[in-house]
Design a protein around this motif. Structure first.
Motif, PDB file in Angstrom:
ATOM      1  N   TYR A 230      14.442   3.358  -6.687  1.00  0.00           N
ATOM      2  CA  TYR A 230      15.146   4.327  -7.409  1.00  0.00           C
ATOM      3  C   TYR A 230      14.903   5.810  -7.162  1.00  0.00           C
ATOM      4  O   TYR A 230      15.276   6.861  -7.018  1.00  0.00           O
ATOM      5  N   ASN A 231      13.204   5.862  -6.548  1.00  0.00           N
ATOM      6  CA  ASN A 231      13.171   7.323  -5.629  1.00  0.00           C
ATOM      7  C   ASN A 231      13.296   7.900  -4.906  1.00  0.00           C
ATOM      8  O   ASN A 231      14.140   9.444  -4.650  1.00  0.00           O
ATOM      9  N   VAL A 232      14.133   7.149  -3.950  1.00  0.00           N
ATOM     10  CA  VAL A 232      15.497   7.181  -3.111  1.00  0.00           C
ATOM     11  C   VAL A 232      16.530   8.264  -3.624  1.00  0.00           C
ATOM     12  O   VAL A 232      16.709   9.793  -3.280  1.00  0.00           O
ATOM     13  N   PHE A 233      17.050   8.046  -4.980  1.00  0.00           N
ATOM     14  CA  PHE A 233      18.093   8.752  -5.582  1.00  0.00           C
ATOM     15  C   PHE A 233      17.918   9.490  -6.728  1.00  0.00           C
ATOM     16  O   PHE A 233      18.384  10.480  -6.336  1.00  0.00           O
TER      17      PHE A 233
ATOM     18  N   SER B  11      12.072  14.577 -16.439  1.00  0.00           N
ATOM     19  CA  SER B  11      12.465  13.731 -17.034  1.00  0.00           C
ATOM     20  C   SER B  11      12.935  12.283 -15.976  1.00  0.00           C
ATOM     21  O   SER B  11      12.714  10.808 -16.535  1.00  0.00           O
ATOM     22  N   ILE B  12      13.671  12.681 -14.620  1.00  0.00           N
ATOM     23  CA  ILE B  12      13.990  11.512 -13.791  1.00  0.00           C
ATOM     24  C   ILE B  12      12.918  10.723 -13.181  1.00  0.00           C
ATOM     25  O   ILE B  12      12.518   9.219 -13.063  1.00  0.00           O
ATOM     26  N   TYR B  13      11.716  11.577 -12.775  1.00  0.00           N
ATOM     27  CA  TYR B  13      10.469  10.578 -12.394  1.00  0.00           C
ATOM     28  C   TYR B  13      10.094  10.109 -13.365  1.00  0.00           C
ATOM     29  O   TYR B  13       8.998   9.364 -13.447  1.00  0.00           O
ATOM     30  N   LEU B  14       9.723  10.556 -14.718  1.00  0.00           N
ATOM     31  CA  LEU B  14       9.050  10.051 -16.160  1.00  0.00           C
ATOM     32  C   LEU B  14       9.934   8.509 -16.631  1.00  0.00           C
ATOM     33  O   LEU B  14       9.786   7.355 -16.683  1.00  0.00           O
ATOM     34  N   ALA B  15      11.440   8.712 -16.213  1.00  0.00           N
ATOM     35  CA  ALA B  15      12.073   7.347 -16.047  1.00  0.00           C
ATOM     36  C   ALA B  15      12.051   6.612 -14.485  1.00  0.00           C
ATOM     37  O   ALA B  15      11.344   5.311 -15.338  1.00  0.00           O
ATOM     38  N   TYR B  16      11.121   6.961 -13.856  1.00  0.00           N
ATOM     39  CA  TYR B  16      10.442   6.197 -13.201  1.00  0.00           C
ATOM     40  C   TYR B  16       9.274   5.637 -13.702  1.00  0.00           C
ATOM     41  O   TYR B  16       9.343   3.936 -13.359  1.00  0.00           O
ATOM     42  N   LEU B  17       8.525   5.548 -14.040  1.00  0.00           N
ATOM     43  CA  LEU B  17       7.079   5.488 -14.697  1.00  0.00           C
ATOM     44  C   LEU B  17       7.755   4.156 -15.116  1.00  0.00           C
ATOM     45  O   LEU B  17       6.963   3.384 -15.411  1.00  0.00           O
ATOM     46  N   ILE B  18       8.696   4.586 -16.522  1.00  0.00           N
ATOM     47  CA  ILE B  18       9.572   3.746 -17.443  1.00  0.00           C
ATOM     48  C   ILE B  18       9.257   2.115 -16.342  1.00  0.00           C
ATOM     49  O   ILE B  18       9.223   1.697 -17.142  1.00  0.00           O
ATOM     50  N   LEU B  19      10.295   3.297 -16.306  1.00  0.00           N
ATOM     51  CA  LEU B  19      10.560   1.876 -15.244  1.00  0.00           C
ATOM     52  C   LEU B  19      10.163   0.524 -14.410  1.00  0.00           C
ATOM     53  O   LEU B  19      10.004  -0.595 -14.360  1.00  0.00           O
TER      54      LEU B  19
ATOM     55  N   ASP C  84       7.208  -8.622 -11.973  1.00  0.00           N
ATOM     56  CA  ASP C  84       6.420  -8.452 -10.999  1.00  0.00           C
ATOM     57  C   ASP C  84       6.425  -7.709  -9.822  1.00  0.00           C
ATOM     58  O   ASP C  84       7.051  -6.791  -9.881  1.00  0.00           O
ATOM     59  N   GLU C  85       5.527  -7.770  -8.819  1.00  0.00           N
ATOM     60  CA  GLU C  85       4.650  -6.495  -7.835  1.00  0.00           C
ATOM     61  C   GLU C  85       5.581  -6.522  -6.760  1.00  0.00           C
ATOM     62  O   GLU C  85       5.983  -4.968  -6.719  1.00  0.00           O
ATOM     63  N   ILE C  86       7.063  -7.891  -6.102  1.00  0.00           N
ATOM     64  CA  ILE C  86       7.479  -7.304  -5.128  1.00  0.00           C
ATOM     65  C   ILE C  86       8.861  -6.369  -5.118  1.00  0.00           C
ATOM     66  O   ILE C  86       9.159  -5.817  -5.107  1.00  0.00           O
ATOM     67  N   LYS C  87       8.854  -7.015  -6.609  1.00  0.00           N
ATOM     68  CA  LYS C  87      10.462  -6.217  -7.250  1.00  0.00           C
ATOM     69  C   LYS C  87      10.269  -5.012  -7.687  1.00  0.00           C
ATOM     70  O   LYS C  87      10.832  -4.503  -7.760  1.00  0.00           O
ATOM     71  N   ARG C  88       9.148  -4.814  -8.371  1.00  0.00           N
ATOM     72  CA  ARG C  88       8.852  -3.368  -9.718  1.00  0.00           C
ATOM     73  C   ARG C  88       8.754  -2.760  -8.543  1.00  0.00           C
ATOM     74  O   ARG C  88       9.004  -1.471  -7.711  1.00  0.00           O
ATOM     75  N   ALA C  89       7.808  -3.258  -7.063  1.00  0.00           N
ATOM     76  CA  ALA C  89       7.879  -1.950  -5.880  1.00  0.00           C
ATOM     77  C   ALA C  89       9.273  -2.025  -4.922  1.00  0.00           C
ATOM     78  O   ALA C  89       9.428  -0.170  -4.357  1.00  0.00           O
TER      79      ALA C  89
ATOM     80  N   GLU D 111       0.928  -1.267   0.083  1.00  0.00           N
ATOM     81  CA  GLU D 111      -0.032   0.007  -0.076  1.00  0.00           C
ATOM     82  C   GLU D 111       1.037   1.288  -0.480  1.00  0.00           C
ATOM     83  O   GLU D 111       0.239   2.436  -0.623  1.00  0.00           O
ATOM     84  N   HIS D 112       2.407   1.072   1.207  1.00  0.00           N
ATOM     85  CA  HIS D 112       2.691   2.138   0.325  1.00  0.00           C
ATOM     86  C   HIS D 112       3.704   2.724  -0.589  1.00  0.00           C
ATOM     87  O   HIS D 112       4.020   3.719  -1.425  1.00  0.00           O
ATOM     88  N   ASP D 113       3.524   1.580  -1.241  1.00  0.00           N
ATOM     89  CA  ASP D 113       3.900   1.346  -2.987  1.00  0.00           C
ATOM     90  C   ASP D 113       3.160   2.459  -3.901  1.00  0.00           C
ATOM     91  O   ASP D 113       3.259   3.064  -4.775  1.00  0.00           O
ATOM     92  N   VAL D 114       2.373   2.040  -3.677  1.00  0.00           N
ATOM     93  CA  VAL D 114       0.847   2.620  -4.394  1.00  0.00           C
ATOM     94  C   VAL D 114       1.117   3.840  -3.763  1.00  0.00           C
ATOM     95  O   VAL D 114       0.310   5.143  -4.920  1.00  0.00           O
TER      96      VAL D 114
END
Length: 344
Positions: free
Chosen positions: A269-272, A244-252, A258-263, A195-198
């Motif tokens: 990625y978000n932290v960096f 662009s950095i956060y557009l890359a977040y959505l592309i990634l 895999d839901e767990i691996k994606r989250a 839920e935190h990932d959502v």
């Protein structure tokens, strides 16, 4: 709440007039030992109004104020002033600011409006038969602020200063949302709650919406102030990189099934990403020359341009847009959680 604030901002931004200002001058160069007639073109001034009282014009050189030889009010926005400097008269600098003052419009000025040049064959012609020595004059009009509610008249910005209530809060809102997303990405990495990932994901979607609006309003503003929709400016380029950095977040995220691996990867990625975002939006422009206020030695709005009238609308605009951003994100989060429950 946000609707009320934004309605107040939108209505005020269009109804409040721009304050008086000096928009231009005919004859910008002059020589010594000749009297020149300078025609001052103003904006939203009221020189012909019966309530205006005395109109004063000063030729300011350093900290010294010099009176014109004569002054004639042509119409509400035009004044003709005769001025001269005698040969050998000591001046602090070769340029003069023009300062105007009356009881309705208050005090306004144009920096480096006229320049004293060396006598030459190409110098502008003046009336040399009525030469006089410019003398310092007392301030007879004490009013320094316009007697009506108005936004400040600023060179280059002019009427486009109203975009302050739209362009700048967009970046405040994007920054608030990416920080909100960062918080929930860290929570996910600590607790592993999907839920935190959502929350983190949908906050980035909302942040990109406001980032796109910030780029569009900035491009329009750049067209009217700098003549192009996009210029080679560190803050503009940094803003584009930040989005662009956060557009890359959505592309990634979209590339991982895999839901767990994606989250987990998205949270890391978000932290960096926040480090790079802050670097290009807030730090780099301050280390290099930039056309934006508050960067590269260019003074910030808060010191020179953000007067009390602008604050009346700017602060509510920031609060209103940020609240709108979180409201949109809350809707996106609820929709995503409902979708997950239906798929479960």
């Amino acid at each position: 709440m946000c609707v009320v604030l934004l309605l107040y901002v939108v209505v005020g931004s269009f109804l409040v007039p721009l304050g008086p200002g000096l928009s231009g001058i005919d004859t910008i160069n002059f020589t010594t030992d000749s009297v020149y007639t300078f025609t001052l073109h103003c904006y939203h001034s009221h020189f012909k109004s019966p309530e205006v009282g005395k109109v004063q014009v000063w030729f300011k050189n350093g900290n010294d104020y010099y009176c014109p030889k004569s002054l004639a009010v042509v119409d509400d926005n035009t004044i003709q002033a005769q001025f001269s400097v005698a040969k050998g008269q000591k001046l602090n600098q070769p340029t003069f600011d023009l300062v105007l003052n009356d009881h309705i419009d208050g005090t306004f000025a144009l920096r480096d409006a006229v320049a004293l040049v060396q006598n030459s064959d190409n110098a502008p012609a003046g009336d040399s038969t009525t030469t006089y020595t410019a003398k310092q004059c007392p301030v007879e009009v004490q009013n320094n602020k316009a007697a009506f509610l108005a936004f400040p008249y600023r060179e280059i910005l002019y009427e486009s200063i109203r975009n302050t209530f739209f362009h700048v809060p967009m970046w405040f809102t994007m920054t608030a949302l990416v920080l909100f997303s960062l918080y929930f990405s860290i929570k996910y990495l600590r607790k592993g709650n999907l839920e935190h990932d959502v929350y983190a994901h949908q906050a980035i979607v909302g942040a990109l919406l406001f980032g796109a609006c910030g780029l569009m309003t900035g491009s329009v503003w750049a067209r009217y102030t700098w003549g192009q929709f996009w210029v080679n400016d560190p803050k503009l380029n940094g803003a584009a990189i930040g989005v662009s950095i956060y557009l890359a977040y959505l592309i990634l995220r979209g590339a991982i099934t895999d839901e767990i691996k994606r989250a987990r990867i998205a949270a890391t990625y978000n932290v960096f990403s926040i480090v790079i975002f802050m670097l290009f939006i807030f730090i780099m422009p301050r280390l290099t020359d930039s056309l934006h206020p508050g960067n590269g030695g260019n003074p910030a709005f808060s010191k020179y341009d953000l007067d009390n009238t602008l604050r009346m609308f700017f602060y509510p605009a920031v609060i209103g847009w940020v609240l709108l951003g979180f409201w949109i994100v809350s809707i996106l989060i609820r929709l995503q959680l409902i979708k997950h429950k239906q798929e479960a």
